[in-house]
Design an enzyme around this catalytic site. Structure first.
Site, short mmCIF file in Angstrom:
data_model
loop_
_atom_site.label_atom_id
_atom_site.label_comp_id
_atom_site.label_asym_id
_atom_site.label_seq_id
_atom_site.Cartn_x
_atom_site.Cartn_y
_atom_site.Cartn_z
N ALA A 1 88.26 -8.40 1.17
CA ALA A 1 89.60 -9.17 0.69
C ALA A 1 89.85 -9.63 -0.62
O ALA A 1 90.97 -9.67 -0.99
CB ALA A 1 89.90 -9.44 1.83
N GLY B 1 93.13 -11.93 -1.53
CA GLY B 1 94.31 -11.31 -0.73
C GLY B 1 95.28 -10.71 -0.65
O GLY B 1 96.36 -10.64 0.15
N CYS C 1 90.51 1.07 -7.69
CA CYS C 1 91.54 0.70 -8.76
C CYS C 1 90.68 1.15 -10.14
O CYS C 1 90.96 0.68 -11.28
CB CYS C 1 92.28 -0.69 -9.69
SG CYS C 1 90.44 -1.45 -9.62
#
Length: 401
Positions: free
Chosen positions: A232, A235, A353
């Site tokens: 996470a 967040g 990514c």
């Protein structure tokens, strides 16, 4: 454009910290912008953008300046001179610019345009690796990754709508653009410090790249579900999941770094996201306790970050090939381990990514070969060259048995 001595000296000092002291570019920019509270928006923009531009084009400027990758203070001035000349900026009558070889700089720039690794300002190993994995597409991707990233906001639908956010920002003299392919996104027409606005303080939006906004939606969450966000961090995607779930159900936000989860708590409070439970991963026991318990699992895996070079040009010089070899092993382990939290009939998203197939579809193919009870539902590759945003990969995988 006229060069101002105090601004240019701040840029030179910051580049010295980045190139010689190992300071991260974003931290150097942050420190630079605190230097003089009297600077206006234009001054701050010059300092931040010039630092990032010179970091981004470090190899190209170094080649033209013939500074042999040695960043003495004198050489940093030479590199700065190359930046200024290529932008058509009139050099002031300062000792640092005496006898600046303007014609030679322009001539050398033209000469190196046929050598991709110099023209696009990347290390040899990165050019070889990406060329090997992406073929001709690498040409387009690296060109796109060298364009400054736009600032993209995600409207927080727990507090507002995109239309209301657009109007509220307009009232604070911030103009935005809507892209119909991203339902909650607004793109800033020009860069501004949005964190000082009343709408930000009211929790109406988060800053989140448009590609990153696709990930939570890809997970196919519904209100009332039990969702685990396994990596996470601070967040960004967790908060998006909370909005998509309308604050109903439970999100367990896990990470190995307690500091990041503390930041997530702060952000969740501002966003009005009440269905998030932060949990630090201290050992494999924390994963085992949640075996077969989740309707949805998000694995936003650690990766090379090669898809986000446009917003993090520093990574071109900090990243090493050994790191990528290492991170691929970690990705495989995380996918294997965290997938056990998905219950039968549940789904997981594996996302990175990165634009490298070896971190993306190849990792998923290996996982599926070893775990026949999982099945690929769909996958999506987001190309920086095609989208204009960050490079991302996501795979939606369902547990059948």
């Amino acid at each position: 454009m006229r060069l101002h001595r105090n601004l240019v000296f701040t840029v030179i000092d910051s580049l010295n910290a980045i190139f010689n002291e190992g300071v991260y570019a974003d931290k150097a920019v942050e420190a630079a912008l605190k230097k003089d509270p009297r600077w206006g928006a234009r001054d701050r923009k010059f300092v931040a953008e010039t630092i990032y531009e010179i970091v981004r084009w470090k190899r190209l400027y170094n080649e033209i300046a013939e500074t042999k990758d040695h960043y003495t203070r004198e050489n940093i001035w030479k590199v700065f001179t190359v930046w200024a000349v290529l932008r058509g900026i009139k050099l002031p009558d300062w000792k640092y610019f005496e006898n600046a070889p303007e014609r030679r700089i322009k001539g050398k720039y033209d000469q190196v345009q046929s050598i991709r690794k110099i023209k696009e300002s990347i290390p040899d190993w990165m050019d070889e690796l990406c060329s090997k994995e992406l073929g001709k597409q690498w040409d387009k991707e690296i060109t796109a990754l060298n364009i400054q990233a736009p600032v993209v906001l995600r409207a927080n639908t727990l507090r507002t709508t995109r239309l209301n956010l657009e109007n509220a920002l307009k009232a604070e003299e911030i103009e935005t653009i809507v892209n119909p392919d991203y339902k909650d996104a607004l793109i800033l027409k020009e860069r501004k410090n949005v964190f000082r606005t009343d709408v930000f303080k009211s929790g109406f939006f988060e800053v989140q790249d448009a590609s990153s906004q696709l990930v939570a939606e890809f997970l196919d969450v519904k209100p009332g579900m039990r969702v685990i966000d396994t990596c996470a961090g601070a967040g960004g995607k967790t908060l998006h999941l909370a909005a998509l779930m309308e604050n109903k159900g439970q999100i367990i936000a896990m990470d190995i770094y307690a500091g990041k989860l503390k930041e997530l708590k702060r952000r969740a409070k501002r966003a009005g996201a009440h269905n998030i439970t932060p949990r630090v991963i201290e050992s494999t026991k924390d994963i085992k306790k949640l075996k077969d318990s989740a309707d949805r699992v998000l694995i936003d895996a650690p990766c090379s970050g090669l898809g986000v070079l446009k917003r993090n040009p520093d990574a071109k010089w900090k990243l090493q090939p050994e790191f990528i070899d290492n991170i691929k092993k970690i990705q495989a382990e995380i996918l294997e381990s965290y997938s056990r939290m998905v219950k039968i009939g549940g789904k997981l998203v594996y996302a990175t990514c990165s634009i490298l197939p070896s971190e993306n579809q190849e990792q998923v193919a290996k996982f599926l070969a070893h775990n026949q009870n999982f099945e690929l539902v769909k996958e999506q590759k987001v190309s920086p060259a095609k989208s204009g945003f960050d490079g991302f990969y996501m795979a939606l995988i369902e547990r059948k048995a």
